[in-house]
Design an enzyme around this catalytic site. Structure first.
Site, mmCIF file in Angstrom:
data_model
loop_
_atom_site.group_PDB
_atom_site.id
_atom_site.type_symbol
_atom_site.label_atom_id
_atom_site.label_comp_id
_atom_site.label_asym_id
_atom_site.label_seq_id
_atom_site.Cartn_x
_atom_site.Cartn_y
_atom_site.Cartn_z
ATOM 1 C CB SER A 109 24.236 70.269 47.316
ATOM 2 O OG SER A 109 24.154 69.712 48.804
ATOM 3 N N GLY A 110 21.332 68.839 47.366
ATOM 4 C CA GLY A 110 20.007 69.021 47.551
ATOM 5 C C GLY A 110 19.091 68.476 46.401
ATOM 6 C CB THR B 244 22.680 60.913 48.728
ATOM 7 O OG1 THR B 244 23.767 61.858 48.501
ATOM 8 C CG2 THR B 244 22.838 59.773 49.700
ATOM 9 C CG ASN C 50 21.094 68.091 50.834
ATOM 10 O OD1 ASN C 50 20.163 67.619 51.634
ATOM 11 N ND2 ASN C 50 21.689 67.111 49.917
ATOM 12 C CB SER D 178 25.219 68.418 51.368
ATOM 13 O OG SER D 178 26.068 68.425 50.344
ATOM 14 C CB SER D 179 27.358 63.441 49.063
ATOM 15 O OG SER D 179 26.223 62.420 49.447
ATOM 16 N N GLY E 265 27.345 67.757 41.671
ATOM 17 C CA GLY E 265 27.083 68.473 40.404
ATOM 18 C C GLY E 265 27.971 69.819 40.121
ATOM 19 C CD GLU F 74 29.448 72.300 45.256
ATOM 20 O OE1 GLU F 74 30.064 73.317 45.575
ATOM 21 O OE2 GLU F 74 28.869 71.397 45.775
#
Length: 1196
Positions: free
Chosen positions: A166-167, A171, A216, A219-220, A443, A445
């Site tokens: 994330s970040g 996206t 993020n 974040s998705s 990704g 985590e």
């Protein structure tokens, strides 16, 4: 002497570096020789389309000349390809030059720059359009264009897998690829609508599926796979989206510093006043329970109002009707109203809704009957044979039901939204189409606490890593076979063993989890953990606290299990696994939703579900099946990969955090991928391209080769001197094994190119100089300059062809020049003399003024002494600046001159106030808490108990044992209470006074005496009568409790840190006044109506026992019997010949500092460290030493 003026001709060619990939871009100079008589020199800039010749050979080798500064643009070309340090160093070099993209073969590594870069313009898109993959520097557009070109030429399907944490920019990367296809693909007016829908589907999905997290701001919180469909002309004609595992739990709970999904805040911030009024909403997010748990409803970097406008526009283009939008926002608002429903207990302990306002709004927005909805939220329908019984819920279950409804509504609405977008993107034409898939997925985590969501995400990454390695190996093998080069098997870590651990039928973690969810009886997270230990406990990649060795056990909690993934170890907390996997919704709530008048809710909750008595699939099984389906989709397509990396946690441009990036490189599998890619040949190139670039290195191939390209390359590498083990010749390509071979070739090419350029420069500069000379000579002759000035002009060529300098000599008449020089010198010397005289006058006046000031220095301030006093003040203040006190304890101050005494006193006060203020501001909250505790300790024990002085400089800890060290069964018994302090103690039984090891657990409201897995006694602070300790250093404390049936009697404990424990206990109970320090003896209650006595005394050694009279006796050693207490360790002093210390001095010292230590030295003398190294005791026979001491040996 003739006067000379010199001009240097500028260089024609400069190797310019400007901001191509922002900074460090090379402007390449190419030389093309058409024939022996004509030579063409031109420039090209790979980032400026207008300067690029269509026939230039701009390729990746061009950047090799700058590799020392900006690194190599393909990690495959790293000499130390197995070195993680070399990998990171290359990544850092490129990142610092704003080169955020780097290849590993055909895989693209992208580092988030956290700033805008001018590399995504339409010009850039056109530059990469239709260009071979390695002809330009690495870029996301190169990946997108390569997939598109191969799809069009070979008519097969492709996918681009974008992954990272994330970040890291996943996206944004998917958006850039969509924009690239939108701009570069052929289109028509009808296709423009499809293109707009593809682009605008992103902001809608982001609004409903993205949220601010700690890492993020956008974040998705779901995985997304989008197929872009192309017709036979290569035009985008449709699309299809698949979503994976949306994080529904975020709807009802957010961690501190995080937000709920964007759409809630966008609706409140940007929604029209009439819309909010119709939905029953207020514009303030603080009014809604589901939006304030993270405590950051407002975020500076997010413009919710502007995002709302984009979403509203997108709805109209994606073909949403006004009715759809009305129902959709009704659902969003109903979720917010659900969060505000509060429950309380009635007289029977059943849950009832406290305020009916919110449920009325929900009833209106969802189109559900009010009384039925209210009944469904507070009751559960149970089917008993042919009957249905309503079972009232307690408050906890009612809150669970409320949250379950909110999660179910939002999760299914998101699925409906994706299907609606798919409907608008669907292409009705039945002709065969090719697709390019974009997989933007979470990704790997690793968080501080990893739960069910992280387990699913990391399982997904295991599967994708397995796919990546297998497809990379497959592609490598196919290329080798196509080129006729022998394939050598490549060893690699096959993570199938980890995938099987998770997904294997009947034996995998998911199967075991499902069994626990479905089996009859009460299943808990702990029973699930026990079942895991039983079924997969012997697996090499699975560890729990029970199965771990002594060293590993400390880092695993009782409710944790650890998996050894390909990317490293991840510890998962099993708490919540069963609940999240079940994701159950009570049947009567489902009935309410199935009968809803809201069209979207009705589509999401079908009536047919009520007739299906089969238990729905668990979340983990659904995810496993969808992931299997995704892998099958990807296996049928040609792959491209983008790995996104986050350079730092603070989103700072230019900051490169080595530790964080090393972690990501590991779990993205980049080193493993590089090792597989480099296992064979580092570099491969078509014969035509290789020969075109390096033909100037061989006389036989320069300037033109008239045979086949393969023969030309063979002749070329023989001339260069390649060794057989350094290369292989395939059918259409040359394969070079080592990067150093390529670098040596590139360096030779660069040297050759510079020679050729220098020769061209020399010729061209000579031509320019000759033309300039002829032009000036002609102009001088026309104006008569030669006759009047007698100008001599000569051209001197220096340094061969490398440089050319034009010298022009102007010769004037000698007599006229001499007279002018003499006059100029006379004026200049006069000016210098006047300046020097003025300077000396000023010096004399200044010295006289200060001498006068010194003589009158003690007089009041006057013109005679003003300058001297000002100087003295300045000197004193400057000196004082360097000698100020460093802290509040430093009382030193520079002695001032008499005239500054008053000023100095004021300055000293200001300085001290500033130091005090600085000290107070520097006291942290932890330090303040320490001081507060020490103040309480001082009030209770100072002057009353031995060892208090020694405890002052020992800081109190927050706790002596962590919560992880407490058995989970005990934690379940005291759940809901905030544990403040835990320490090991010895408890003495009331019957027989036997010593038992226990834990003393202090919470916000009670104290617990805990055995391994049992709570032996609970003491509420409200009922605490008192705390007693002795005045000796024995560690004994007695907790007095009231006489009632709940308490067994007073608690007798022995604690190593008695000052700390008593202080924390009395502060938590807020009863400092009940602590008593007793001398001699104390009374304590054994049971109902019974009392006992505890006697404190001194003896040979410390002990606690029951004496003949039945009393509990506590013995503390006395000096006359030998020193037995060893508290703070000290360093032994070497015995020296010094005057002996009388024993009286020893007794006196011990009476002041009873915790000191006596030590024996190598010369059999006794040293007293607290008396210093200069004094010592003589040997044991000294008359000054008592017999008790002479019997002791070693450290006592």
């Amino acid at each position: 002497m003739p006067a000379e003026v010199r001009w240097t001709l500028p260089d024609l060619v400069t190797a310019r570096q400007d901001s191509g990939e922002e900074k460090g871009r090379i402007q390449y100079v190419h030389v093309r020789v058409e024939s022996s008589s004509t030579t063409t020199l031109f420039y090209s800039d790979p980032f400026r389309k207008e300067e690029v010749d269509d026939n230039t050979d701009e390729n990746m080798e061009g950047a090799l000349i700058a590799r020392d500064k900006v690194g190599v643009q393909d990690f495959v070309l790293l000499d130390s390809h197995t070195s993680e340090a070399a990998f990171l160093n290359n990544l850092r070099k490129r990142y610092q030059e704003n080169l955020i993209y780097t290849y590993i073969g055909t895989l693209l590594v992208s580092v988030n720059p956290y700033k805008e870069l001018d590399i995504y313009t339409v010009t850039q898109m056109q530059l990469y359009r239709g260009v071979n993959f390695f002809e330009l520097p690495p870029h996301l557009y190169a990946i997108a264009d390569n997939a598109y070109r191969v799809m069009c030429s070979e008519y097969n399907n492709h996918f681009i897998l974008i992954s990272g944490e994330s970040g890291a920019g996943k996206t944004e990367a998917s958006k850039k690829i969509l924009q690239y296809y939108a701009v570069t693909c052929p289109t028509t007016e009808q296709l423009q609508i499809v293109r707009d829908r593809l682009l605008l589907s992103n902001p809608v999905l982001e609004a409903f599926g993205n949220a601010k997290t700690l890492r993020n701001d956008n974040s998705s919180r779901f995985g997304k796979y989008m197929d872009i469909q192309f017709d036979f002309k290569g035009a985008p004609v449709g699309g299809h989206i698949l979503s994976y595992l949306i994080e529904k739990s975020r709807v009802v709970h957010q961690n501190h510093g995080e937000r709920n999904f964007h759409i809630f805040y966008q609706l409140l911030e940007g929604g029209e006043k009439d819309l909010l009024s119709w939905l029953g909403l207020e514009r303030n997010p603080q009014k809604y329970t589901y939006l304030i748990q993270g405590r950051c409803a407002k975020v500076f970097s997010i413009n919710d109002k502007n995002d709302w406008k984009i979403v509203r526009k997108a709805f109209s283009i994606i073909d949403f009707t006004e009715k759809d939008i009305e129902h959709l926002f009704g659902i969003v608002a109903s979720v917010l109203h659900l969060g505000n429903i509060q429950f309380e207990e009635d007289s029977n302990g059943h849950a009832i809704i406290r305020d009916g306002t919110q449920i009325k709004w929900i009833s209106k927005l969802l189109g559900a009957h009010l009384s039925i909805l209210q009944e469904a939220l507070t009751n559960r329908k149970i089917e008993a044979r042919s009957e249905e019984v309503l079972s009232p819920l307690n408050v906890d279950l009612a809150f669970y039901a409320r949250d379950a409804v909110a999660k179910a509504i939002y999760g299914r609405t998101f699925t409906w939204l994706v299907n609606k977008i798919n409907g608008s993107l669907a292409n009705k034409d039945s002709t065969l189409k090719t697709v390019i898939g974009l997989l933007d997925i979470y990704g790997f985590e690793v968080l501080d606490t990893n739960s069910f969501e992280q387990f699913c995400i990391n399982y997904c990454n295991e599967k994708l890593q397995q796919l990546l390695i297998e497809m990379t190996l497959k592609a490598e093998q196919e290329e080798y076979e196509l080129e006729g080069i022998e394939w050598e098997p490549i060893p690699y870590f096959n993570n199938k063993i980890i995938c099987d651990l998770v997904e294997q039928k009947h034996k995998g973690i998911i199967s075991i989890l499902d069994e626990e969810c479905l089996r009859p009886g009460e299943a808990t997270d702990l029973s699930f953990l026990e079942k895991l230990e039983e079924k997969v406990g012997d697996h090499p990649h699975f560890v729990t606290r029970k199965l771990a060795d002594q060293k590993t056990r400390k880092s695993i909690d009782w409710v944790d299990f650890r998996l050894l993934h390909y990317a490293g170890e991840v510890t998962y907390c099993a708490v919540g696994f069963l609940e999240k996997n079940n994701d159950l919704l009570y049947r009567n709530l489902k009935e309410v939703l199935c009968n809803s008048k809201n069209a979207i809710i009705r589509d999401c909750f079908l009536l047919s579900e009520l007739d299906n008595r089969r238990r729905p699939e668990t979340v983990a099984t659904q995810f496993k099946n969808s992931l299997t389906s995704l892998i099958e989709i990807l296996m049928s397509k040609e792959p491209s990969y983008v790995r996104c990396i986050k350079p730092n946690e603070n989103k700072e441009p230019g900051k490169f955090d080595d530790f964080l990036i090393r972690h990501q490189v590991k779990y993205l599998g980049l080193m493993e991928h590089l090792r597989v890619r480099r296992a064979g040949f580092a570099y491969r190139r078509k014969y035509e391209l290789f020969l075109q670039r390096y033909k100037c290195l061989c006389p036989a191939t320069w300037p033109n080769w008239h045979g086949t390209a393969a023969e030309g390359v063979e002749r070329l590498i023989k001339h260069i001197g390649y060794k057989p083990e350094e290369y292989k010749l395939g059918r259409t390509k040359i394969f070079i094994r080592f990067p150093k071979t390529l670098f040596a070739t590139e360096d030779a090419f660069e040297y050759r190119k510079q020679l050729l350029i220098s020769r061209l420069q020399a010729k061209y500069k000579g031509f320019l100089g000759k033309r300039a000379y002829q032009k000036k000579r002609k102009a001088g002759m026309d104006s008569g300059v030669e006759d009047s000035l007698r100008t001599g002009l000569s051209i001197v060529a220096l340094g061969g062809h490398k440089s050319m300098v034009l010298w022009v000599t102007l010769v004037a008449s000698p007599p006229e020049l001499s007279m002018s020089a003499i006059k100029l010198e006379a004026c200049w010397r006069g000016a210098l003399a006047r300046k020097e005289a003025k300077k000396r006058t000023w010096a004399v006046q200044t010295i006289r003024k200060f001498i006068t000031g010194f003589i009158n220095r003690k007089k009041p301030l006057c013109p005679e002494n003003r300058d001297f006093v000002r100087l003295a003040q300045y000197k004193y203040l400057m000196k004082l600046r360097d000698h100020l006190p460093k802290n509040v304890l430093d009382k030193s101050w520079l002695q001032p001159p008499s005239i500054l005494e008053e000023t100095s006193e004021l300055l000293q006060k200001i300085c001290m106030r500033n130091l005090v203020r600085k000290y107070c501001r520097g006291v942290t909250a932890e330090r303040k808490a320490q001081l507060q505790q020490k103040v309480v300790t001082s009030a209770v024990f100072q002057g009353k108990k031995e060892g208090y002085v020694q405890s002052i400089n020992q800081p109190f800890l927050d706790t002596r044992l962590k919560v992880n060290d407490i058995n989970p069964k005990v934690l379940q018994l005291i759940q809901g209470e905030n544990i403040k302090y835990v320490t090991p103690v010895i408890k003495y039984d009331r019957n027989g006074f036997k010593a038992r090891e226990r834990l003393l657990v202090l919470t916000q409201s009670s104290a617990y005496v805990v055995e391994v897995a049992k709570v032996k006694q609970k003491i509420d602070y409200a009922t605490l009568k008192g705390i007693s300790t002795s005045n000796l250093s024995d560690g004994i404390m007695v907790i007095h409790v009231p006489e009632d049936n709940k308490q067994k009697g007073d608690v007798i404990l022995q604690c190593e840190h008695v000052f700390e424990t008593v202080t924390k206990l009395c502060m938590l109970a807020n009863k400092q006044s009940v602590v008593k320090v007793v001398k001699g003896s104390l009374r304590f209650r054994i049971g109902s109506g019974k009392e006992g006595t505890m006697v404190f005394t001194v003896g040979m050694e410390p002990q606690v026992f029951k004496d003949k009279n039945g009393q509990l006796t506590v013995v503390r050693p006395h000096l006359s019997m030998g020193i037995h207490l060893v508290l703070p360790p000290v360093t032994p002093y070497t015995c020296r010949e010094r005057s002996p210390v009388p024993f009286a001095a020893v007794q006196e010292e011990l009476s002041v500092n009873p915790g000191k230590v006596l030590m024996r030295t190598s010369s059999c003398s006794w040293a007293l460290p607290w008396l210093g190294a200069e004094r010592s005791l003589q040997d044991e026979t000294s008359p000054h030493i008592s017999p008790g001491i002479s019997d002791a040996t070693g450290l006592l």
